[in-house]
Scaffold this active site. Structure first.
Site, mmCIF file in Angstrom:
data_model
loop_
_atom_site.group_PDB
_atom_site.id
_atom_site.type_symbol
_atom_site.label_atom_id
_atom_site.label_comp_id
_atom_site.label_asym_id
_atom_site.label_seq_id
_atom_site.Cartn_x
_atom_site.Cartn_y
_atom_site.Cartn_z
ATOM 1 N N GLU A 102 0.837 -1.210 0.000
ATOM 2 C CA GLU A 102 0.000 0.000 0.000
ATOM 3 C C GLU A 102 0.870 1.258 0.000
ATOM 4 O O GLU A 102 0.616 2.204 -0.757
ATOM 5 C CB GLU A 102 -0.957 -0.011 1.201
ATOM 6 C CG GLU A 102 -2.114 -0.977 0.949
ATOM 7 C CD GLU A 102 -2.966 -1.258 2.165
ATOM 8 O OE1 GLU A 102 -2.396 -1.417 3.255
ATOM 9 O OE2 GLU A 102 -4.193 -1.322 2.022
ATOM 10 N N GLU A 122 -3.357 -9.984 3.482
ATOM 11 C CA GLU A 122 -4.256 -9.690 4.613
ATOM 12 C C GLU A 122 -5.364 -10.731 4.758
ATOM 13 O O GLU A 122 -5.778 -11.058 5.871
ATOM 14 C CB GLU A 122 -4.905 -8.308 4.438
ATOM 15 C CG GLU A 122 -3.995 -7.140 4.741
ATOM 16 C CD GLU A 122 -3.164 -6.702 3.542
ATOM 17 O OE1 GLU A 122 -3.005 -7.493 2.596
ATOM 18 O OE2 GLU A 122 -2.683 -5.553 3.561
HETATM 19 C C1 LIG Z 1 -4.413 -0.694 8.066
HETATM 20 C C2 LIG Z 1 -3.815 -2.035 7.847
HETATM 21 C C3 LIG Z 1 -2.882 -2.082 6.738
HETATM 22 C C4 LIG Z 1 -2.274 -3.169 6.317
HETATM 23 C C5 LIG Z 1 -2.569 -4.503 6.782
HETATM 24 C C6 LIG Z 1 -1.347 -5.393 6.740
HETATM 25 O O1 LIG Z 1 -0.320 -5.036 6.255
HETATM 26 S S1 LIG Z 1 -1.534 -6.895 7.448
HETATM 27 C C7 LIG Z 1 0.078 -7.630 7.302
HETATM 28 C C8 LIG Z 1 0.337 -8.091 5.941
HETATM 29 N N1 LIG Z 1 1.585 -8.768 5.885
HETATM 30 C C9 LIG Z 1 1.678 -10.063 6.136
HETATM 31 O O2 LIG Z 1 0.728 -10.740 6.397
HETATM 32 C C10 LIG Z 1 3.067 -10.644 6.074
HETATM 33 C C11 LIG Z 1 3.255 -11.641 7.149
HETATM 34 N N2 LIG Z 1 4.593 -12.158 7.134
HETATM 35 C C12 LIG Z 1 4.986 -13.117 6.292
HETATM 36 O O3 LIG Z 1 4.294 -13.581 5.433
HETATM 37 C C13 LIG Z 1 6.379 -13.621 6.482
HETATM 38 O O4 LIG Z 1 6.765 -13.316 7.788
HETATM 39 C C14 LIG Z 1 7.400 -13.000 5.493
HETATM 40 C C15 LIG Z 1 7.354 -11.505 5.498
HETATM 41 C C16 LIG Z 1 7.111 -13.533 4.087
HETATM 42 C C17 LIG Z 1 8.826 -13.436 5.927
HETATM 43 O O5 LIG Z 1 8.872 -14.831 6.032
HETATM 44 P P1 LIG Z 1 10.123 -15.539 6.729
HETATM 45 O O6 LIG Z 1 9.872 -17.000 6.615
HETATM 46 O O7 LIG Z 1 11.362 -14.983 6.183
HETATM 47 O O8 LIG Z 1 10.094 -15.097 8.248
HETATM 48 P P2 LIG Z 1 9.010 -15.407 9.367
HETATM 49 O O9 LIG Z 1 7.668 -15.620 8.778
HETATM 50 O O10 LIG Z 1 9.535 -16.455 10.261
HETATM 51 O O11 LIG Z 1 8.953 -14.004 10.124
HETATM 52 C C18 LIG Z 1 10.092 -13.512 10.836
HETATM 53 C C19 LIG Z 1 9.603 -12.825 12.094
HETATM 54 O O12 LIG Z 1 8.847 -11.651 11.729
HETATM 55 C C20 LIG Z 1 7.564 -11.674 12.344
HETATM 56 N N3 LIG Z 1 6.638 -11.049 11.409
HETATM 57 C C21 LIG Z 1 6.487 -11.312 10.124
HETATM 58 N N4 LIG Z 1 5.599 -10.490 9.568
HETATM 59 C C22 LIG Z 1 5.178 -9.679 10.552
HETATM 60 C C23 LIG Z 1 4.283 -8.597 10.605
HETATM 61 N N5 LIG Z 1 3.620 -8.165 9.518
HETATM 62 N N6 LIG Z 1 4.085 -7.982 11.773
HETATM 63 C C24 LIG Z 1 4.746 -8.368 12.883
HETATM 64 N N7 LIG Z 1 5.645 -9.394 12.897
HETATM 65 C C25 LIG Z 1 5.847 -10.021 11.740
HETATM 66 C C26 LIG Z 1 7.286 -13.163 12.523
HETATM 67 O O13 LIG Z 1 6.338 -13.380 13.515
HETATM 68 C C27 LIG Z 1 8.661 -13.671 12.913
HETATM 69 O O14 LIG Z 1 8.857 -13.314 14.250
HETATM 70 P P3 LIG Z 1 9.178 -14.420 15.334
HETATM 71 O O15 LIG Z 1 9.339 -13.655 16.593
HETATM 72 O O16 LIG Z 1 10.409 -15.112 14.852
HETATM 73 O O17 LIG Z 1 7.990 -15.318 15.342
#
Ligand SMILES: CC/C=C\CC(=O)SCCNC(=O)CCNC(=O)[C@H](O)C(C)(C)COP(=O)(O)OP(=O)(O)OC[C@H]1O[C@@H](n2cnc3c(N)ncnc32)[C@H](O)[C@@H]1OP(=O)(O)O
Length: 782
Positions: A102, A122
């Site tokens: 976005e 999302e």
């Molecule tokens: C008004 C609202 C506007 C917008 C809405 C949104 O944006 S909703 C969020 C949309 N984004 C997602 O859903 C992405 C979610 N994340 C992922 O799909 C994967 O994490 C990603 C980015 C592809 C990376 O994958 P990878 O395998 O490399 O790492 P992992 O998944 O293990 O993540 C690493 C740690 O980051 C934490 N994390 C990931 N995404 C988020 C996030 N959006 N917010 C907060 N934290 C996030 C994840 O939990 C891991 O943390 P850990 O402490 O190791 O569990």
């Protein structure tokens, strides 16, 4: 959180919030301030937004969703980017997702490296893009692509994103240098036409047909899920309403979804999936364990599971030796593997080059000697203990000492494998289809066929469970995994109990036994592979199932033989008996220490049985229903239909408790308190570990872990532990019935450790409460 620098005439706004540069409050603030600063600086002619480290922002900070919202809103930040009079370029690498995409759509230009991926995931969190994504993406790429991306949540490669028009340019080499060059090349060009809010959605004249078709598709494909439906509605608003009204509608729908139990369940599933990878056992954990290298593998048995497992290994690029007992079975297996590989390529699950390479990686054999050098053997022969023991005996003699010997058994005791290397022997239970399911685990399912015995129709049961969101009902699953397999398993169980199964067997091992599967087996109805099972299929090994009156006749004959009077079973009862027996079993598994966390069980169901994510998993589902109610219903079914409902002390304790942290607080909405635990250490301190979440009634989700962990050391007696919404803010209340102690959520939000000593008077006794609370990154109370 956003590093600001100026390179020549270009301002660089680098989001620096590892690990995924999530758009937290601090990041949003940093972006807003950075844009304002760059706009005011006369030296700056263009602005770049990018991510430091491994990625462009991968979305909003999911951990913030349940907290009271905080300005600046992402949409305001976006508006300030779009309004900038200096061109803003998004320079993308890694994963540009959700709020990240976005932000980039508010920029005037978007460039990316080839390895980048973009998407709106999302929907997988039970939400929709809530910062104008549903209004801006359609204006850029048209309805069909926007609907597909937003309702599926899929990640799109940079190449495809360029094709769709999301990206303006793909760059090679150093991204920042390329972005600076690109930004300078667009200085002075008109910005108005780059501002998406002013664009019309292309192909708007077809909006009705396209959106109706999309709506019908999501209702069919994502049964029971609210978010995909609302995504379609929001996208449709991009055509039907002016931009500002569309944004208002998007915002309303976002809030509605965010307050729903589904969003909370799906967000729980997201974090639970990550939590379970942090396993720990008495002799080690994910931190200390060293992975053994597996370069070569072998699969024993080329039946349904063996071939599926071989495809799974081949798809991962591992060489596989496939062993069978005779040439005919081996050739059948090779044909199946070829067909499965081709099918996976057609479905886009395996790239063509991987499938082509697989033909060179697969080696068929009838000779055990060929297995002497492999690192990993997975046995998938018939579920027969004697046969498996023979196989393991041979493997033990032939395979090198370091080789891992694994069994795909779903029921047999792995310790009975009897080898000279028990430390190298493990159960490795794949879920069918093995090349498709993401779980390698051992959790056993429900006892549905009891219900059929009593009068339910298997097709109705399947329909009810499919309407709930399961991709396949339990009887289709039985046909898929093989009725003969179930038959063999029960024969083995009976043998191990020193008995045999006859037409009259009503109990096995003290539990009610249903012989319908045996009757189908005897008639050669072994499931999909024979074209007949509970269902009839278009051919042997076919996938198209139709109800079969002959199967119903077999079931009816069975009932008559047993003198069972058919009764009507309601949909509610079908769901309860399916789900509650699984929940009970889940608590039993926790009690026995087979799994240590409810997340382990939920993730097994989500990936092993494709349990609907919007329900979070059976344990999460139970906590939403209320353990007391679940327990009461289990007791009811146990008394009325003596099923295999092994009494779980833990669930009983939690379900029947009316005080302490296990109490339900319906007034607060749904409180996730099922995962509470209470232990008393040697020093007489009671440790309360609780996981809390409040939803709908309070219109906010206060996170259950893994979003947030609160650890409280309590000395004394706590009757109530709950979250409240006060006039000012959320706070946590600890009370012993007479006095209360309050913790303000501000302290949690800051992720800082929070220490408070309070004195309470309980009856005549004075107790001191020490609370040590920590946010997501903090550690446990000491
Ligand atoms: C008004 C609202 C506007 C917008 C809405 C949104 O944006 S909703 C969020 C949309 N984004 C997602 O859903 C992405 C979610 N994340 C992922 O799909 C994967 O994490 C990603 C980015 C592809 C990376 O994958 P990878 O395998 O490399 O790492 P992992 O998944 O293990 O993540 C690493 C740690 O980051 C934490 N994390 C990931 N995404 C988020 C996030 N959006 N917010 C907060 N934290 C996030 C994840 O939990 C891991 O943390 P850990 O402490 O190791 O569990």
């Amino acid at each position: 959180m956003v590093d600001y620098s100026v390179k020549g005439q270009v301002a660089l706004l680098e989001v620096n919030n590892p690990p995924v540069n999530a758009l937290s409050t601090a990041v949003r603030t940093g972006l807003r301030d950075g844009i304002a600063k760059a706009s005011k600086d006369p030296k700056v002619k263009a602005i770049i937004i990018c991510g430091k480290g491994q990625t462009f922002p991968a979305g909003a900070d999911i951990r913030e969703f349940g907290q009271p919202p905080r300005a600046p809103w992402l949409i305001e930040v976006g508006d300030s980017i779009e309004a900038s009079l200096k061109p803003v370029v998004a320079a993308i690498h890694g994963t540009c997702l959700g709020g990240g995409l976005e932000v980039s759509l508010f920029c005037h230009y978007r460039i990316a490296v080839k390895s980048a991926r973009v998407g709106f995931p999302e929907v997988n969190l039970g939400l929709l893009p809530g910062a104008a994504g549903t209004q801006r993406l359609p204006r850029l790429v048209g309805l069909p692509v926007a609907l597909d991306m937003i309702t599926s949540g899929r990640h799109v490669t940079a190449l495809d994103a360029k094709k769709y028009g999301i990206l303006d340019e793909l760059v090679a080499g150093d991204l920042i240098n390329a972005a600076i060059k690109y930004a300078m090349s667009v200085v002075g060009k008109p910005l108005m036409e780059r501002r998406l809010r002013y664009k019309q959605v292309p192909g708007a004249d077809k909006a009705r047909e396209v959106c109706e078709a999309a709506m019908a598709q999501v209702k069919r494909k994502y049964k029971g899920y609210e978010a995909p439906v609302e995504c379609v509605r929001a996208v449709r608003a991009s055509v039907d309403l002016p931009y500002a009204d569309g944004i208002r509608m998007e915002s309303e729908l976002f809030k509605q979804l965010n307050a729903s139990g589904q969003a909370r369940a799906q967000q729980y599933a997201f974090f639970a999936e990550r939590t379970v990878s942090r396993w720990s056992m008495p002799n080690g954990s994910y931190r200390t364990a060293k992975a053994l290298p597996v370069k070569t593998t072998a699969v024993l048995g080329a039946g349904t599971m063996g071939t599926g497992i071989a495809v799974c290994l081949l798809s991962a690029g591992l060489p596989v030796i496939l062993l069978e007992q005779n040439e005919k079975l081996l050739q059948n297996g090779l044909r199946t593997i070829k067909a499965l590989m081709e099918g996976s390529v057609k479905l886009g699950k395996v790239p063509m080059e991987v499938a082509q390479k697989a033909t060179t990686l697969l080696k068929p054999t009838l000779n055990y000697e060929d297995l002497k050098d492999v690192d990993l053997v997975i046995e998938a022969v018939f579920e027969n203990l004697k046969l498996k023991r023979e196989v393991f005996g041979k493997l033990d003699k032939i395979c090198k000492p370091s080789a891992l010997l694994c069994s795909n058994t779903s029921t047999l005791d792995i310790d009975l494998a009897a080898t000279s290397r028990p430390d190298k022997v493990a159960g490795m239970h794949f879920f069918a289809p093995a090349y498709h399911m993401r779980l390698l685990e051992n959790i056993y399912g429900t006892k549905t066929s009891f219900m059929v015995e009593e009068g339910a129709n298997p097709y109705e049961i399947d329909q009810i469970m499919e309407d709930l969101g399961m991709p396949m009902g339990p009887f289709k699953v039985r046909d898929l995994s093989g009725i003969d397999i179930g038959w063999r398993i029960t024969q083995e169980v009976a043998k191990s109990l020193g008995t045999t199964i006859t037409k009259e067997t009503k109990y096995l091992g003290g539990e009610r036994y249903c012989g319908i599967g045996d009757d189908l087996y005897e008639k050669g109805r072994h499931g999909r592979k024979t074209g007949l099972g509970f269902y009839k299929y278009e051919k042997k090994g076919g996938k198209i199932s139709t109800p079969d009156p002959d199967a119903l006749d077999i079931i009816e004959a069975y009932r008559q033989r047993r003198g069972i009077v058919k009764c009507k079973i309601s949909s509610q009862e079908v769901i309860e008996r399916q789900m509650y027996s699984s929940i009970n079993e889940g608590f039993k598994i926790l009690e026995e220490g087979i799994c240590t966390r409810p997340e382990d069980i939920d993730i097994s169901w989500l990936y092993g049985f494709t349990f609907p994510k919007y329900l979070g998993g059976p344990m999460f589902y139970a906590s939403r229903i209320g353990l007391q109610k679940v327990y009461e219903r289990i007791c009811y079914y146990h008394e009325n239909f003596p099923l295999k409902q092994r009494d779980c002390k833990d669930l009983r304790r939690r379900g029947s408790s009316t005080s302490g942290v296990y109490t339900m607080y319906p007034a607060l909405g749904v409180v996730i308190n099922s995962y509470c635990d209470m232990t008393t250490d040697g020093g007489g301190w009671t440790w309360v570990f609780w996981e809390v979440a409040v939803d709908a009634a309070t219109r906010c989700c206060w996170r259950s872990p893994p979003f947030f962990y609160g650890y409280v050391e309590v000395y004394g007696y706590v009757e109530v532990c709950r979250l409240c919404r006060g006039n000012d803010n959320l706070h946590l209340l600890l009370s012993n019935g007479e006095s209360e102690m309050r913790f303000d959520m501000e302290d949690f939000n800051n992720n800082t450790r929070y220490l408070q000593y309070t004195t309470f008077t309980v009856g005549n006794e004075t107790s001191r409460y020490l609370a040590t609370l920590s946010g997501p990154s903090g550690n446990v109370g000491t």
